[in-house]
Write an enzyme that holds these catalytic residues in place. Sequence first.
Site, PDB file in Angstrom:
ATOM      1  CB  SER A  10       5.934   7.160  -5.152  1.00 30.88           C
ATOM      2  OG  SER A  10       6.354   6.435  -6.502  1.00 30.88           O
ATOM      3  CB  ILE A  55      12.364  -6.740  -1.837  1.00 32.69           C
ATOM      4  CG1 ILE A  55      11.138  -5.924  -1.349  1.00 32.69           C
ATOM      5  CG2 ILE A  55      13.587  -6.498  -1.317  1.00 32.69           C
ATOM      6  CD1 ILE A  55      11.142  -4.455  -1.297  1.00 32.69           C
ATOM      7  CD  GLN A 114      25.982   6.518  -4.632  1.00 34.75           C
ATOM      8  OE1 GLN A 114      26.560   7.590  -4.374  1.00 34.75           O
ATOM      9  NE2 GLN A 114      26.252   5.316  -4.301  1.00 34.75           N
ATOM     10  CD  GLU A 115      16.961   3.992  -5.091  1.00 36.28           C
ATOM     11  OE1 GLU A 115      15.959   3.087  -5.740  1.00 36.28           O
ATOM     12  OE2 GLU A 115      17.079   4.034  -4.026  1.00 36.28           O
ATOM     13  N   GLY A 121       8.635  -7.718 -37.367  1.00 32.70           N
ATOM     14  CA  GLY A 121       8.024  -8.853 -36.799  1.00 32.70           C
ATOM     15  C   GLY A 121       9.204  -9.563 -36.084  1.00 32.70           C
ATOM     16  N   GLY A 157       0.824  -1.303  -0.038  1.00 28.96           N
ATOM     17  CA  GLY A 157      -0.046  -0.118  -0.083  1.00 28.96           C
ATOM     18  C   GLY A 157       0.782   1.168  -0.065  1.00 28.96           C
ATOM     19  CB  ALA A 158       3.408   2.626   1.321  1.00 29.39           C
ATOM     20  CD  GLN A 209      13.381  11.667 -46.246  1.00 33.29           C
ATOM     21  OE1 GLN A 209      12.217  11.783 -46.469  1.00 33.29           O
ATOM     22  NE2 GLN A 209      14.101  12.793 -47.058  1.00 33.29           N
TER      23      GLN A 209
END
Length: 381
Positions: free
Chosen positions: A133, A158, A243-244, A342, A130-131, A281
């Site tokens: 961002s 994770i 940094q991440e 394809g 439920g969390a 082109q």
Amino acid sequence: MQRDLFDEEHLLFRETVRAFMAREVVPHHARWEQDGVVPREVWKKAGGLGMFGFSVPEEYGGSGIRDFRYNAVIVEELMRNNATGLGFSLHNDVVAPYLVDLTDDEQRRRWLPGFVSGELITAIAMSEPGAGSDLQGIRTTAIREGDHYVLNGQKTFITNGINADLVIVVAKTDPEAGARGTTLVVVERGMEGFERGRNLDKIGMKAQDTAELFFDNVRVPVANRLGPNDGEGFVQLMDNLPQERLSIAVAAVAAAEGVLEQTIEYCRTRQAFGRSIGSFQNTRFVLAELATETEIARHYVDKCIRALNAGELTAVDAAKAKWWTTEVQTKVIDRCLQLHGGYGYMTEYPVAKAWMDSRVQTIYGGTTEIMKEIIGRSFGF
């Protein structure tokens, strides 16, 4: 334009990483995709070559070098080979700063030698069902009882979740204090009540073990807290997220460059209507656009790497790098797939795998929308 980010020692290190990839990763990655996990032995081999923990002090087995260019070399070589199963960047770029900068001497002696050798694989557990961002919305709790915390909750998405021996868990030590009640605690493999759920079935990055984690009255010693006090976790996260996000941006540009190179060669050799498709082109215009955007992204990311090394990379700088490069990556790979026709839809072609792997890049580490919000708030409206 000539790239001038790296010195001679970085180029020599790249040769080592490239040889490792050719020998230990590329021949086996397809099997790891089927297995859904990378064998632990690969981590130990990488550790033996000095690929982990550059900033770890020498007394604990590291190089004692704070130079993100080494981290970038590893990320670039992984992405150029479509080797998205190895969670090395999570270990090196995301977790390392927490274990180097927020630990005391006793914790360093326990954890850092294994971190460097690849014997201890790490993860960080932020997201919950439920969390995502909204880190302030986490519900996992770590309630103090004497010399331990009693940890309860659930985490999801994770990276390194199946293999991890050490997991930095974001938890509420004071659920009523909002962000000021957040603390980072380290859960170790084998702690009673710590369970791993399923290895999640993802669209892409099939070889990367991404898991659910469950904590049922896990007694975590207070000696496993990161930082000297409770309630410092949210600030610690905010300090390390740039940094991440830069690491994700490095991966995005390298992936775009790799697929673009492959596509240019494909367009040179693929025939349609009696001539190479590169002679049309439309093809040239598409490739010109993609090459331009990718090179612009490359120069901004390299500037961010220099800023990080100088201690000057801001959260806004990193947010710009993260959202722009990942959006460029998904655009480049999607347009390159289209040029393959394809065959681009066939998983035996690298562009198809890259297309599936790339989709998460605009989501994890902070969505594009959150990155724009960070930038927008900086205007002071």
